[in-house]
Design a protein around this motif. Sequence first.
Motif, short mmCIF file in Angstrom:
data_model
loop_
_atom_site.label_atom_id
_atom_site.label_comp_id
_atom_site.label_asym_id
_atom_site.label_seq_id
_atom_site.Cartn_x
_atom_site.Cartn_y
_atom_site.Cartn_z
N ASP A 110 0.81 -1.23 0.00
CA ASP A 110 0.00 0.00 0.00
C ASP A 110 0.84 1.28 0.00
OD1 ASP A 110 -2.34 -1.44 -0.13
OD2 ASP A 110 -3.37 -0.17 1.33
N HIS A 120 5.06 6.12 -1.57
CA HIS A 120 3.88 6.98 -1.69
C HIS A 120 3.76 7.95 -0.52
CE1 HIS A 120 1.98 3.48 -4.16
NE2 HIS A 120 2.93 4.12 -4.81
N ASP A 151 2.15 0.84 -12.70
CA ASP A 151 3.34 1.49 -12.14
C ASP A 151 4.35 1.89 -13.21
OD1 ASP A 151 2.56 1.54 -9.45
OD2 ASP A 151 3.07 -0.59 -9.23
N ARG A 182 2.33 5.12 -14.98
CA ARG A 182 2.16 6.36 -14.20
C ARG A 182 3.43 7.20 -14.10
NH1 ARG A 182 3.87 6.07 -8.70
NH2 ARG A 182 4.58 3.97 -8.20
N SER A 221 -7.88 0.99 -13.22
CA SER A 221 -7.00 1.53 -12.18
C SER A 221 -6.61 2.94 -12.57
CB SER A 221 -5.72 0.71 -12.05
OG SER A 221 -5.99 -0.53 -11.46
N THR A 222 -6.67 3.87 -11.63
CA THR A 222 -6.26 5.25 -11.91
C THR A 222 -5.23 5.68 -10.88
OG1 THR A 222 -7.96 6.22 -10.51
CG2 THR A 222 -8.60 5.78 -12.78
N ARG A 223 -4.30 6.51 -11.32
CA ARG A 223 -3.28 7.06 -10.41
C ARG A 223 -3.11 8.53 -10.69
NH1 ARG A 223 -4.21 2.66 -8.88
NH2 ARG A 223 -2.79 0.97 -8.36
N ARG A 277 -4.83 9.44 -4.54
CA ARG A 277 -3.81 9.23 -5.58
C ARG A 277 -3.85 7.83 -6.21
NH1 ARG A 277 1.39 12.57 -4.09
NH2 ARG A 277 0.46 14.19 -2.80
N ALA A 278 -4.74 6.97 -5.75
CA ALA A 278 -4.85 5.61 -6.32
C ALA A 278 -6.27 5.13 -6.12
CB ALA A 278 -3.88 4.65 -5.61
#
Length: 332
Positions: free
Chosen positions: A175, A181, A263, A266, A288-290, A311-312
């Motif tokens: 996470d 992060h 990953d 992004r 999935s969005t970042r 942010r995720a």
Amino acid sequence: MTPHLRDDGPVPERDWGRAVELISSADEIALACHVSPDGDALGSMLAAGMALRAAGRRVTASFGDRRFEVPRLLGFLPGQDLLVEPADYPAAPDLMITFDVAVADRLGVLAENAGKARELIVVDHHPSNPGFGTVNLVDPAAPSTTTLVEELLRRLGLPVDEAVATCLYTGLVTDTGSFRHSSTTPAAHLMAARMVAAGLDPEEISRRLWDRSPFGYLKALSAVLARVTLEAEVGAGLVWTFVTRDDRAAHGLPYDAVEGIIDVVRRVDEAEVAVILKEDDDGAWQVSTRSKGGVDVARLCAALGGGGHARAAGFTSHLTVEETMARLRALL
Ligand code: AMP
Ligand code: MN
Ligand code: MN
């Protein structure tokens, strides 16, 4: 300002106390995490399950996917003998505990069991969690749900051995993106120190999670990256791509094998928001969005029926790729 060394701020003492009471007096404890479990969901559930079982408690654990299968990447997590198929899960548990579940919907087929539970403890760190339990241990400042589980075990007086630590640490590193992060608080590093001191192997865990894949993954990745699109004029820049079932089938890859591609996507400098649409085995698109911090993708995804963190975040789409992207662009 004094640094925040323990992430137990927003959960009221009263709720911790009530949770400890319920867990201590329950006959049987039914644990559940969100569908398509990630390292935090499965890690927090299995850690709690193993610690409770070691204390002589009756425990069952599951997640409500129609196709019940532990993601291959998480196959190394200990405690999987606790898992039962949703069909064998208590229909109306005396005490049910959910892990990393932001809304009851994310329990999949186990949402019904949760609705019939006499007591429901919700352990989570999603800011959007409405507190759907009878007791809610929800702390949006916690870097992972496993952080809250560590605190719960401490309050229950249950020890964290190497196997439990492996599960707790897995949720923490997945996470926080390996402590990269913004969720990486001082408390996250202090927790990592305690987990590593319990004897787990950080190198082995990160290799299992991020540094290995079948050869076919590289071939699928190259196909997926070949069609990546940059739309610099959408919002503060949008980069996106998609992975079909056929892409995966061509290289014999299960769904969870392509979860890490976001990953790569992004990292693009020209885009504030990155999106990947992944077709699951049922033909639905798991999106999935970042964001890099300038756009709240949790709000974006909530508007499309999903949720997550600023942010995720993610949502499920039953439209085509183009239709789904059109709705996203309009919101951006
Ligand atoms: P992912 O992109 O799958 O790594 O998910 C990022 C975040 O979005 C996680 O915190 C999930 O809890 C959340 N999320 C992903 N998919 C969904 C969905 N279909 N509905 C609600 N939340 C989601
Ligand atoms: Mn999760
Ligand atoms: Mn989580």
